[in-house]
Enzyme design. Sequence first.
Site, PDB file in Angstrom:
ATOM      1  N   THR A   7      33.053  49.793  41.076  1.00  0.00           N
ATOM      2  CA  THR A   7      32.428  50.559  39.998  1.00  0.00           C
ATOM      3  C   THR A   7      32.241  49.712  38.745  1.00  0.00           C
ATOM      4  OG1 THR A   7      33.206  52.668  40.844  1.00  0.00           O
ATOM      5  CG2 THR A   7      32.797  52.563  38.481  1.00  0.00           C
ATOM      6  N   SER A  51      34.742  48.889  47.148  1.00  0.00           N
ATOM      7  CA  SER A  51      35.992  48.370  47.722  1.00  0.00           C
ATOM      8  C   SER A  51      36.368  49.084  49.010  1.00  0.00           C
ATOM      9  CB  SER A  51      37.128  48.433  46.708  1.00  0.00           C
ATOM     10  OG  SER A  51      37.556  49.753  46.500  1.00  0.00           O
ATOM     11  N   THR A  84      38.101  50.328  42.594  1.00  0.00           N
ATOM     12  CA  THR A  84      39.454  50.883  42.441  1.00  0.00           C
ATOM     13  C   THR A  84      39.984  51.544  43.721  1.00  0.00           C
ATOM     14  OG1 THR A  84      38.594  52.984  41.621  1.00  0.00           O
ATOM     15  CG2 THR A  84      39.141  51.317  39.968  1.00  0.00           C
ATOM     16  N   ASP A  85      39.070  51.908  44.637  1.00  0.00           N
ATOM     17  CA  ASP A  85      39.523  52.706  45.793  1.00  0.00           C
ATOM     18  C   ASP A  85      40.573  51.984  46.638  1.00  0.00           C
ATOM     19  OD1 ASP A  85      37.833  54.685  44.974  1.00  0.00           O
ATOM     20  OD2 ASP A  85      36.354  54.433  46.563  1.00  0.00           O
TER      21      ASP A  85
HETATM   22  N1  ASP Z   1      33.921  53.348  45.123  1.00  0.00           N
HETATM   23  C1  ASP Z   1      34.342  52.435  44.107  1.00  0.00           C
HETATM   24  C2  ASP Z   1      35.022  51.251  44.761  1.00  0.00           C
HETATM   25  O1  ASP Z   1      36.178  51.325  45.104  1.00  0.00           O
HETATM   26  C3  ASP Z   1      35.239  53.115  43.155  1.00  0.00           C
HETATM   27  C4  ASP Z   1      35.659  52.266  42.022  1.00  0.00           C
HETATM   28  O2  ASP Z   1      35.461  51.077  41.938  1.00  0.00           O
HETATM   29  O3  ASP Z   1      36.279  52.850  41.127  1.00  0.00           O
HETATM   30  O4  ASP Z   1      34.389  50.238  44.891  1.00  0.00           O
END
Ligand code: ASP
Length: 329
Positions: A7, A51, A84-85
Amino acid sequence: MLSTGGTIASVYDPESGGFAPALSGEQLVHAVPGLDTLARVEVVQVANVASTNMTPALWMQVVRAAESALARPDVAGVVVTHGTDTLEETAYFLDLTLPSGKPSVLVGAQRAASEPDADGPRNLRDAVLTAVAPQSRGMGTLVVLNGEIHAAREVTKTNTLNVSTFLTPEFGALGTIEPDGVRYYRAPLRRQHVSVAPGATLGRVEIVTNYAGADGRVVRGLLDRSGLDGLVVEASGVGNLAEALFEALVEVRALGIPVVISTRVHAGRTLPLYAGRGSGISLRDIGCVFADNLPPHKARVLLLAALTHTKDTDELRRIFSGSDAPGTG
Ligand code: ASP
């Protein structure tokens, strides 16, 4: 700075109506005013993915890129921008496998770069400050978001949307990024090193869950397909399972496949405490390994690294109790 997507690098795509990684690492750096006054940042673009599409093979690429950067005398530390995932899995793999000394810092964002109140630029600035801070040396791999510094082994994503999402529910943050710099209040004591050779291929380790009525069919389905190297079980409570799921694990153990017992409870260890088929004592007796307080996805990371050295139950128990792998330290 090793850039991998997420993200923090995402923008809104009107065609699909959603956010997707698009910005390069260089663009992320340019979005932070004054970053060049804090550090000289060199960018390596390792990937540009959500991620959820991170893989053990990509972790290896990140580790190799981090290792060669950290080996340079003019490099103070490494920052990895990441979705973050699954950030905490990559962070823990780096924490296990990188040489300790100079810090590595994982950073992400909850709001995409195209949002007017994106949290990425501030988080990236904080991550760079943390990476160059002399106090960060010896702290291993750190996770920095929302003004807090967390230990890779202990941190977890706790909220799907809130910018205050990475927390260490059991023990708290290591430190904070204050207006006058990085400030630590504690150090991570339960770090360990498990080396993974540059050419090593990480095996296939799956995760299965216990729930009311779990009957082991998922586990038997995994055995029907060849190539399972290890299994992590998300048990209930202190490490107990439905009896029918246990019977399937007896078959897994009969094939010599390592089984690690974690729990769906968000804090605390698993232990052989209860008697009866499916309870912790029966799991110990068939050679299962208890995951200490690692959640299932982190127990899988440690098992993947440990399996490059051994599948011996006693050795795995030693590693999961917090000792280094054989021949490493
Ligand atoms: N879907 C995103 C990821 O993990 C969520 C994020 O980065 O917060 O790449």
